[in-house]
Structure formats: C-alpha cells, structure tokens
Design a protein around this motif. Structure first.
Motif, PDB file in Angstrom:
ATOM      1  N   VAL A 275      56.819 -42.009 -45.492  1.00 35.32           N
ATOM      2  CA  VAL A 275      55.461 -42.343 -45.924  1.00 35.32           C
ATOM      3  C   VAL A 275      55.533 -42.715 -47.400  1.00 35.32           C
ATOM      4  O   VAL A 275      56.112 -41.974 -48.200  1.00 35.32           O
ATOM      5  N   SER A 276      54.964 -43.858 -47.747  1.00 34.29           N
ATOM      6  CA  SER A 276      55.017 -44.313 -49.139  1.00 34.29           C
ATOM      7  C   SER A 276      53.638 -44.761 -49.598  1.00 34.29           C
ATOM      8  O   SER A 276      52.828 -45.258 -48.812  1.00 34.29           O
ATOM      9  N   VAL A 277      53.381 -44.566 -50.883  1.00 34.67           N
ATOM     10  CA  VAL A 277      52.154 -45.029 -51.533  1.00 34.67           C
ATOM     11  C   VAL A 277      52.586 -45.853 -52.743  1.00 34.67           C
ATOM     12  O   VAL A 277      53.181 -45.319 -53.682  1.00 34.67           O
ATOM     13  N   THR A 278      52.299 -47.151 -52.697  1.00 37.94           N
ATOM     14  CA  THR A 278      52.712 -48.070 -53.758  1.00 37.94           C
ATOM     15  C   THR A 278      51.475 -48.585 -54.481  1.00 37.94           C
ATOM     16  O   THR A 278      50.497 -48.990 -53.839  1.00 37.94           O
ATOM     17  N   ASP A 279      51.506 -48.570 -55.808  1.00 39.78           N
ATOM     18  CA  ASP A 279      50.359 -49.056 -56.578  1.00 39.78           C
ATOM     19  C   ASP A 279      50.812 -50.075 -57.610  1.00 39.78           C
ATOM     20  O   ASP A 279      52.012 -50.210 -57.901  1.00 39.78           O
ATOM     21  N   SER A 280      49.847 -50.795 -58.154  1.00 37.11           N
ATOM     22  CA  SER A 280      50.119 -51.779 -59.207  1.00 37.11           C
ATOM     23  C   SER A 280      49.623 -51.265 -60.548  1.00 37.11           C
ATOM     24  O   SER A 280      49.099 -52.019 -61.369  1.00 37.11           O
ATOM     25  N   GLY A 281      49.771 -49.961 -60.741  1.00 32.43           N
ATOM     26  CA  GLY A 281      49.250 -49.319 -61.947  1.00 32.43           C
ATOM     27  C   GLY A 281      50.184 -49.391 -63.140  1.00 32.43           C
ATOM     28  O   GLY A 281      51.037 -50.283 -63.248  1.00 32.43           O
ATOM     29  N   THR A 282      50.040 -48.406 -64.025  1.00 36.96           N
ATOM     30  CA  THR A 282      50.746 -48.418 -65.314  1.00 36.96           C
ATOM     31  C   THR A 282      52.217 -48.083 -65.199  1.00 36.96           C
ATOM     32  O   THR A 282      52.991 -48.375 -66.102  1.00 36.96           O
ATOM     33  N   GLY A 283      52.630 -47.441 -64.117  1.00 34.09           N
ATOM     34  CA  GLY A 283      54.039 -47.081 -63.958  1.00 34.09           C
ATOM     35  C   GLY A 283      54.401 -45.822 -64.713  1.00 34.09           C
ATOM     36  O   GLY A 283      53.644 -45.310 -65.540  1.00 34.09           O
ATOM     37  N   ILE A 284      55.603 -45.315 -64.423  1.00 33.77           N
ATOM     38  CA  ILE A 284      56.083 -44.069 -65.018  1.00 33.77           C
ATOM     39  C   ILE A 284      57.481 -44.294 -65.579  1.00 33.77           C
ATOM     40  O   ILE A 284      58.375 -44.737 -64.850  1.00 33.77           O
ATOM     41  N   PRO A 285      57.721 -43.998 -66.847  1.00 33.02           N
ATOM     42  CA  PRO A 285      59.067 -44.144 -67.411  1.00 33.02           C
ATOM     43  C   PRO A 285      60.069 -43.268 -66.672  1.00 33.02           C
ATOM     44  O   PRO A 285      59.722 -42.180 -66.191  1.00 33.02           O
ATOM     45  N   PRO A 286      61.322 -43.695 -66.540  1.00 31.51           N
ATOM     46  CA  PRO A 286      62.323 -42.945 -65.774  1.00 31.51           C
ATOM     47  C   PRO A 286      62.520 -41.507 -66.247  1.00 31.51           C
ATOM     48  O   PRO A 286      62.812 -40.628 -65.436  1.00 31.51           O
ATOM     49  N   GLU A 287      62.346 -41.250 -67.543  1.00 26.88           N
ATOM     50  CA  GLU A 287      62.600 -39.899 -68.048  1.00 26.88           C
ATOM     51  C   GLU A 287      61.571 -38.882 -67.546  1.00 26.88           C
ATOM     52  O   GLU A 287      61.774 -37.669 -67.692  1.00 26.88           O
ATOM     53  N   HIS A 288      60.473 -39.356 -66.955  1.00 21.87           N
ATOM     54  CA  HIS A 288      59.443 -38.437 -66.444  1.00 21.87           C
ATOM     55  C   HIS A 288      59.464 -38.306 -64.930  1.00 21.87           C
ATOM     56  O   HIS A 288      58.596 -37.627 -64.368  1.00 21.87           O
ATOM     57  N   HIS A 289      60.411 -38.927 -64.250  1.00 23.27           N
ATOM     58  CA  HIS A 289      60.401 -38.947 -62.792  1.00 23.27           C
ATOM     59  C   HIS A 289      60.551 -37.566 -62.172  1.00 23.27           C
ATOM     60  O   HIS A 289      60.040 -37.326 -61.074  1.00 23.27           O
ATOM     61  N   GLN A 290      61.241 -36.658 -62.833  1.00 21.37           N
ATOM     62  CA  GLN A 290      61.428 -35.312 -62.283  1.00 21.37           C
ATOM     63  C   GLN A 290      60.285 -34.379 -62.665  1.00 21.37           C
ATOM     64  O   GLN A 290      59.762 -33.642 -61.834  1.00 21.37           O
ATOM     65  N   GLU A 291      59.857 -34.425 -63.914  1.00 14.99           N
ATOM     66  CA  GLU A 291      58.891 -33.438 -64.402  1.00 14.99           C
ATOM     67  C   GLU A 291      57.481 -33.644 -63.853  1.00 14.99           C
ATOM     68  O   GLU A 291      56.671 -32.714 -63.853  1.00 14.99           O
ATOM     69  N   ILE A 292      57.151 -34.865 -63.372  1.00 12.05           N
ATOM     70  CA  ILE A 292      55.788 -35.089 -62.874  1.00 12.05           C
ATOM     71  C   ILE A 292      55.489 -34.279 -61.622  1.00 12.05           C
ATOM     72  O   ILE A 292      54.327 -34.103 -61.259  1.00 12.05           O
ATOM     73  N   PHE A 293      56.518 -33.756 -60.965  1.00 18.23           N
ATOM     74  CA  PHE A 293      56.306 -32.939 -59.777  1.00 18.23           C
ATOM     75  C   PHE A 293      56.203 -31.452 -60.118  1.00 18.23           C
ATOM     76  O   PHE A 293      56.126 -30.618 -59.215  1.00 18.23           O
ATOM     77  N   GLU A 294      56.213 -31.116 -61.415  1.00 18.82           N
ATOM     78  CA  GLU A 294      56.079 -29.724 -61.830  1.00 18.82           C
ATOM     79  C   GLU A 294      54.612 -29.378 -62.057  1.00 18.82           C
ATOM     80  O   GLU A 294      53.759 -30.244 -62.215  1.00 18.82           O
ATOM     81  N   ASP A 295      54.308 -28.063 -62.079  1.00 18.66           N
ATOM     82  CA  ASP A 295      52.931 -27.599 -62.227  1.00 18.66           C
ATOM     83  C   ASP A 295      52.346 -27.977 -63.587  1.00 18.66           C
ATOM     84  O   ASP A 295      53.001 -27.824 -64.628  1.00 18.66           O
ATOM     85  N   PHE A 296      51.111 -28.460 -63.578  1.00 12.87           N
ATOM     86  CA  PHE A 296      50.318 -28.737 -64.783  1.00 12.87           C
ATOM     87  C   PHE A 296      50.972 -29.761 -65.708  1.00 12.87           C
ATOM     88  O   PHE A 296      50.832 -29.670 -66.932  1.00 12.87           O
ATOM     89  N   VAL A 297      51.686 -30.711 -65.151  1.00 12.12           N
ATOM     90  CA  VAL A 297      52.319 -31.759 -65.959  1.00 12.12           C
ATOM     91  C   VAL A 297      51.541 -33.056 -65.784  1.00 12.12           C
ATOM     92  O   VAL A 297      51.314 -33.502 -64.651  1.00 12.12           O
ATOM     93  N   ARG A 298      51.120 -33.639 -66.912  1.00 11.56           N
ATOM     94  CA  ARG A 298      50.434 -34.934 -66.889  1.00 11.56           C
ATOM     95  C   ARG A 298      51.105 -35.844 -67.906  1.00 11.56           C
ATOM     96  O   ARG A 298      51.115 -35.543 -69.104  1.00 11.56           O
TER      97      ARG A 298
END
Length: 409
Positions: free
Chosen positions: A339-362
């Motif tokens: 299952v995938s969700v693809t958007d045309s938004g602002t994107g996420i820099p590679p250095e944040h790819h792991q931490e965005i799945f942690e609690d209270f991280v924005r």
C-alpha cells in the motif's frame, strides 16, 4: 561523637521508596570492602560489617547521629562536596585510623544525593594507582554493582513518569471525546437543514467550524490510539477481510477533506488482491494517517495517489541463497500487499527519513499536528508483521509505502 538517640526506623525513613533499606543493606553486606553510606549533610545512614569492624561500630546504636565528615576527615566536608559537584566521579582522601593509613573514596550518587564511601588500606607501592591506591577486580565489580543499582533506580523513575504521561493523555482524550462527538452531531444537523434554513454565509461558517471540530476529533483519536499502544493494550482483531473494501471505504471518508483543500485524490486498488487476515480498523487507521500526512504537506492544486497492489516480499535471512538462485525458485504468487501513498508536496530530506516515524517528531514546524500520525502508523503496520518506509527528496514529493504479509502466522 554526639549522642546516639535515633531508632532504626528513623534511619530507614531516609531511603527513597525505589530502593528499600533492607534490600540496600543486603547489597552492601555482601561487599567485602568497608562501605559507608551517608546523606549530603554527612549523616551516616548505613555501614556494612567490614566498616563496623574497622571503626568499632559493633552495636546498632554506635552509628546513629554520626557525621562522617567530622568522624573521618575532621572537617565540614565542603571541600569534598565541591570536588564532587565539579565533575569528578570520586573524591579521594587519606586518613589515619589506629596504626594504619587508609584511603577513603567518596562518591555522590546522582539519583538520591547519597554519599557512598569506600575505605581500604593504603598500599605503599610506587606502581600503584593515583594516591597510592590500586583497584582490584573485586573493587571494580563492587563499583559496577553500585552504579548498576543507581541506573536501575533512575530507569524505574523514568518509567513511572512515562506511565503517568500515558495515563494523563488517555484520560484527557476520553474526557474530550464525548463533547466533541455531540458538537459534531449538531454541526451535521444544522448543515442538513434539520433545524431551519441557512444562508450561504452561515453555511460557510458552519463548514469551517465543522472542519476544525473534525480535526480535534482526529487529534483526540490519535491520543487514544497512542496511549493504547504505549500501555501495551493493542490487540489485533485478525479476520478474513477484503483490503480493497477497507481502503475504498477509508478514501471515501477523506474525499471531502481533499476537495475542500483543492487537492486531487486518486485511488487505484488492484482487483487481483486476495482476501487475507488483517485488522480492518487498524489498517484503515494506518492508511488514514498516511493520507492525513500527505494532505497536510501538499499545496492546493496538488495530487495524492493511494495505490494497493500484490507484492512479492523477499525477506532476507542469514543463509539466503545467491540472487540468481532466489530468482529461479521465486514463488509464483505474491506473499504480501503493498500500500502506497504518493503526494506532490514539499518532500522530506533523506536525513529525516528515519526520525519521522518516531513519537512527537515534526520536520515541518509550520504544519499542524503533534507528530504522532506516522509513529502510530508504523506501530500498527509492525503489529501486522509488516514493514513501512518512505521514499522522498526535498521539493520532489513523497511516497510512503507499507507491506502487509498475506499469511499471518
């Protein structure tokens, strides 16, 4: 020495509840070296058998109301406390007791403000360590044991604080859930015209108010789910379900929110996806959190695509076959669903790819939310023995994917 009048119960009351007196005394009694324990003012709290023999404290009353600074160092102890609070692990002093010289090493425990004193004979050996002392293996083990006990006490305190935080979030969310449901119900009645006709201006105001109310409902639901996950109360209701129905139903609920923001939502559900065992509500919630995240970060006029298709998940194992052999013996049918969700938004820099799945991280502080959506989605997917990740670059949109195994063991 001052009068000895305190009872054993008075001494016991000085210890925190995390480490009871009896268990602490059992620890120091098992240590061969002489150990004294005092509070920050120097009041002696406990002494093991070796220390009692060295200093003649054979009777239980002998070590009541003793100030170890005066008793051992004939000082007020200010120099020792100052040394310990400037980053030194130990303060070391030489004393003379009877016909022998002894080394006293003083340590301040960070969690309870206790002073732990270790007393040993001075070894007149030039090859010895600092101050003429030499740490033996037994002494190092004793120090490690004391450090371990201090760390355990600090860990238990942190666990209790975390538990209280989770309980508070759950209680607050439960209190908010009922009134928000009532408010949302009144909005629906007003907008449906059940309580009278509305002007266009009134409808616009109510629509905006209802949207804010729905955002609060989602936030409360997020807190409830987070508290359930944190407290270990998550229970999957695994039943034979159709993933296409599950995602299609969820996407229809979100269609209005996408329309209001002017973002196009495309849904592509492969008809060859088989029915399999999964928790209908939990998978909907995980996918909804991804849609919510994409909607927040996609500007008006953008696109979001929800796609589900069969997938062959090639799990890595320690004795994996070479790649050519794996391709030769690859299963003829998929073993999971992607299952995938693809958007045309602002994107996420590679250095944040792991931490965005942690609690209270924005990553983007300009957006609303508490930083729990992706963390909850990750836990729900992992509870299904699945996998979740993101593929994204800054200013080039994002694709969030998760895999659900078709056969749940």
């Amino acid at each position: 020495m001052s009068g000895r009048v305190a009872t054993q119960a008075t001494t016991d009351s000085l210890f925190p509840t995390v480490l009871r007196v009896d268990s602490f005394r059992a620890i120091i009694e098992g240590i061969e070296a002489a150990i004294l324990v005092a509070d920050r003012t120097g009041r002696l709290l406990a002494a093991n058998g070796a220390a009692k023999i060295i200093f003649g404290l054979l009777e239980s009353a002998d070590h009541q109301n003793i100030n170890i600074f005066e008793f051992l160092f004939e000082s007020d102890g200010r120099d020792i406390l100052e040394e310990l609070t400037t980053g030194r692990a130990w303060a070391e002093r030489e004393i003379v007791k009877g016909e022998s010289r002894k080394i006293v090493r003083v340590r301040l425990t960070p969690d309870s403000d206790w002073l732990v004193l270790q007393i040993k004979e001075k070894i007149a050996d030039a090859a010895s360590g600092p101050g003429g002392t030499q740490l033996t293996v037994q002494e190092l083990l004793q120090e490690r044991e004391i450090t371990y006990r201090n760390l355990l006490a600090a860990y238990l305190k942190l666990q209790e604080v975390n538990r209280q935080k989770t309980v508070f979030l759950a209680s607050a969310a439960h209190e908010l859930k009922t009134p928000l449901a009532v408010i949302k119900g009144y909005y629906d009645l007003l907008l449906a015209g059940s309580l009278g006709r509305l002007t266009e201006k009134q409808k616009d105001i109510l629509e905006e108010s209802k949207e804010s109310c729905e955002r609060l409902v989602r936030l409360v639901s997020m807190f409830l789910n987070y508290s359930a996950l944190e407290s270990g109360k998550l229970v999957l209701q695994l039943r034979e379900n159709d993933l296409r129905d599950c995602l299609d139903e969820m996407a229809k609920r979100w269609a209005e929110a996408f329309q209001r923001k002017g973002v196009k939502l495309e849904v592509q559900l492969d008809p060859s996806i088989p029915t399999f065992r999964f928790d209908y509500q939990k998978v909907q919630q995980a996918a909804a959190n991804l849609l919510d995240n994409s909607l927040k970060h996609t500007p008006s006029g953008g696109n979001v695509a929800l796609v589900a298709k069969p997938h062959f998940w090639e799990r890595r194992v320690a004795d994996a076959m070479p790649s050519q052999e794996r391709r030769r013996f690859r299963l003829p049918r998929p073993n999971s669903v992607e299952v995938s969700v693809t958007d045309s938004g602002t994107g996420i820099p590679p250095e944040h790819h792991q931490e965005i799945f942690e609690d209270f991280v924005r990553v983007d502080r300009n957006t609303s939310g508490m930083g729990l959506g992706l963390a909850i989605a990750k836990r729900l997917v992992q509870a299904h023995r699945g996998k979740i990740w993101v593929e994204s670059e800054a200013k080039k949109g994002s694709t969030f994917r998760f895999l659900l195994p078709i056969e749940q063991s």
